[in-house]
Design a protein around this motif. Structure first.
Motif, PDB file in Angstrom:
ATOM      1  N   ARG A  26       0.787  -1.135   0.083  1.00 37.49           N
ATOM      2  CA  ARG A  26      -0.112  -0.019  -0.081  1.00 37.49           C
ATOM      3  C   ARG A  26       0.938   1.296   0.059  1.00 37.49           C
ATOM      4  NH1 ARG A  26       0.682  -2.010   4.738  1.00 37.49           N
ATOM      5  NH2 ARG A  26       1.286  -0.641   6.664  1.00 37.49           N
TER       6      ARG A  26
ATOM      7  N   ARG B 258      -1.049   8.150   2.848  1.00 40.28           N
ATOM      8  CA  ARG B 258      -2.247   7.836   3.219  1.00 40.28           C
ATOM      9  C   ARG B 258      -3.169   9.240   3.158  1.00 40.28           C
ATOM     10  NH1 ARG B 258      -4.949   4.797   8.570  1.00 40.28           N
ATOM     11  NH2 ARG B 258      -7.128   5.081   7.874  1.00 40.28           N
ATOM     12  N   VAL B 259      -4.363   9.071   2.613  1.00 39.53           N
ATOM     13  CA  VAL B 259      -5.116  10.308   2.402  1.00 39.53           C
ATOM     14  C   VAL B 259      -6.144  10.068   3.636  1.00 39.53           C
ATOM     15  CG1 VAL B 259      -6.969  11.497   1.183  1.00 39.53           C
ATOM     16  CG2 VAL B 259      -4.948  10.464  -0.065  1.00 39.53           C
ATOM     17  N   ARG B 260      -6.414  11.072   4.503  1.00 42.12           N
ATOM     18  CA  ARG B 260      -7.150  10.971   5.682  1.00 42.12           C
ATOM     19  C   ARG B 260      -8.659  10.822   4.963  1.00 42.12           C
ATOM     20  NH1 ARG B 260      -5.661  15.459  10.182  1.00 42.12           N
ATOM     21  NH2 ARG B 260      -3.691  14.449  10.524  1.00 42.12           N
ATOM     22  N   ALA B 261      -9.476  10.040   5.917  1.00 39.84           N
ATOM     23  CA  ALA B 261     -10.768   9.809   5.667  1.00 39.84           C
ATOM     24  C   ALA B 261     -11.216   8.924   4.506  1.00 39.84           C
ATOM     25  CB  ALA B 261     -11.779  11.079   5.182  1.00 39.84           C
ATOM     26  N   GLN B 262      -9.969   8.199   4.031  1.00 40.88           N
ATOM     27  CA  GLN B 262     -10.243   7.253   2.857  1.00 40.88           C
ATOM     28  C   GLN B 262      -9.885   5.836   3.298  1.00 40.88           C
ATOM     29  OE1 GLN B 262      -8.659   8.279  -0.778  1.00 40.88           O
ATOM     30  NE2 GLN B 262      -9.712  10.110  -1.059  1.00 40.88           N
ATOM     31  N   PRO B 263     -10.555   4.781   2.911  1.00 41.49           N
ATOM     32  CA  PRO B 263      -9.927   3.472   3.391  1.00 41.49           C
ATOM     33  C   PRO B 263      -8.742   2.823   2.872  1.00 41.49           C
ATOM     34  CG  PRO B 263     -11.818   3.376   1.841  1.00 41.49           C
ATOM     35  CD  PRO B 263     -11.607   4.551   2.244  1.00 41.49           C
ATOM     36  N   VAL B 264      -7.932   2.360   3.436  1.00 40.74           N
ATOM     37  CA  VAL B 264      -6.496   1.941   3.049  1.00 40.74           C
ATOM     38  C   VAL B 264      -6.918   0.814   1.981  1.00 40.74           C
ATOM     39  CG1 VAL B 264      -4.528   0.883   3.618  1.00 40.74           C
ATOM     40  CG2 VAL B 264      -5.607   2.445   5.113  1.00 40.74           C
ATOM     41  N   GLU B 265      -6.287   0.982   0.907  1.00 41.92           N
ATOM     42  CA  GLU B 265      -6.724  -0.241   0.052  1.00 41.92           C
ATOM     43  C   GLU B 265      -5.065  -0.979  -0.096  1.00 41.92           C
ATOM     44  OE1 GLU B 265      -7.832  -1.117  -4.674  1.00 41.92           O
ATOM     45  OE2 GLU B 265      -7.603   0.815  -4.023  1.00 41.92           O
TER      46      GLU B 265
END
Length: 240
Positions: free
Chosen positions: A169, A173-180
């Protein structure tokens, strides 16, 4: 640095997430009776402390690998060394160990301590049999693993990896977005797309795919080792 082993073609790929230091490690070494032992491991955490811990575990495995071709026993010995060192619970380690008997048998025996099973190099299917045990450095007792065993056909191969592959991954990381996560299905699709390819090409394809998915900013270390037996028409040494 992978030693030359009879009738086996090896490749390795190592991509740390944090500069040049990583908790992932691999080992390819000669085992008893001219067998070959491979270990891929992952120390929890990143950076200098994880790298130091990985170096200790790798050196321990390299020492004991000369005396036993039993992957489950080798991992149990490494766990005992961690306990004796006083590192119990501070940095647990997942690891998978595989031993290949010398030609002409080509029997593989593998064991895993809290780690993903090895995959068939061309299909991406997990090796069957055995039972995954608990990670190293968690408990003083038996790891609860059972070894699996199989036969390598000429031209076939195996992939060992850390969770930086399936859990690949982006570090951004972008806040408020689920981790893919990159995931097993994407990884298996890449492996199947390289069916029969040289081991270096398979690993290059996997590393490129994970890096592209993560935007060239990996959040976790990535370590891959693959090997393939020589095809049937290359198993006999040429005569003068």
């Amino acid at each position: 640095d992978i030693p030359t082993r009879p009738h086996l073609q090896f490749a390795a790929a190592f991509t740390p997430a944090d500069g040049a230091l990583a908790g992932d490690f691999y080992l390819v070494t000669e085992g008893p009776a001219d067998s070959t032992t491979i270990v891929v491991g992952d120390v929890v955490g990143h950076g200098l402390e994880a790298a130091r811990h990985a170096a200790f575990v790798r050196a321990t495995l390299a020492t004991f690998a000369r005396y036993t071709g039993d992957p489950a026993q080798l991992l149990q010995l490494a766990n005992a060394a961690l306990v004796e060192r006083g590192d119990l619970g501070s940095h647990f380690v997942t690891a998978v160990c595989l031993n290949i008997s010398p030609p002409p048998d080509r029997i593989i025996t593998w064991a895993a301590a809290g780690h993903d099973r090895p995959w068939c190099l061309d299909s991406g299917a997990a090796l069957q049999g055995g039972r995954v045990g608990t990670p190293l450095g968690v408990d003083t007792g038996p790891l609860g693993m059972e070894a699996g065993q199989g036969l390598l056909e000429p031209g076939s191969g195996v992939l060992l990896f850390t969770d930086g592959l399936t859990e690949g991954r982006s570090a951004r990381r972008v806040r408020a977005q689920p981790v893919e996560l990159f995931g097993e299905e994407r990884a298996r699709a890449v492996v199947r797309g390289q069916d029969g390819a040289p081991v270096e090409q398979v690993l290059d394809a996997l590393v490129s795919a994970v890096a592209a998915f993560a935007g060239d900013s990996l959040a976790d270390d990535l370590c891959l080792v693959a090997f393939r037996t020589q095809p049937a028409d290359q198993l006999l040494e040429p005569t003068a």
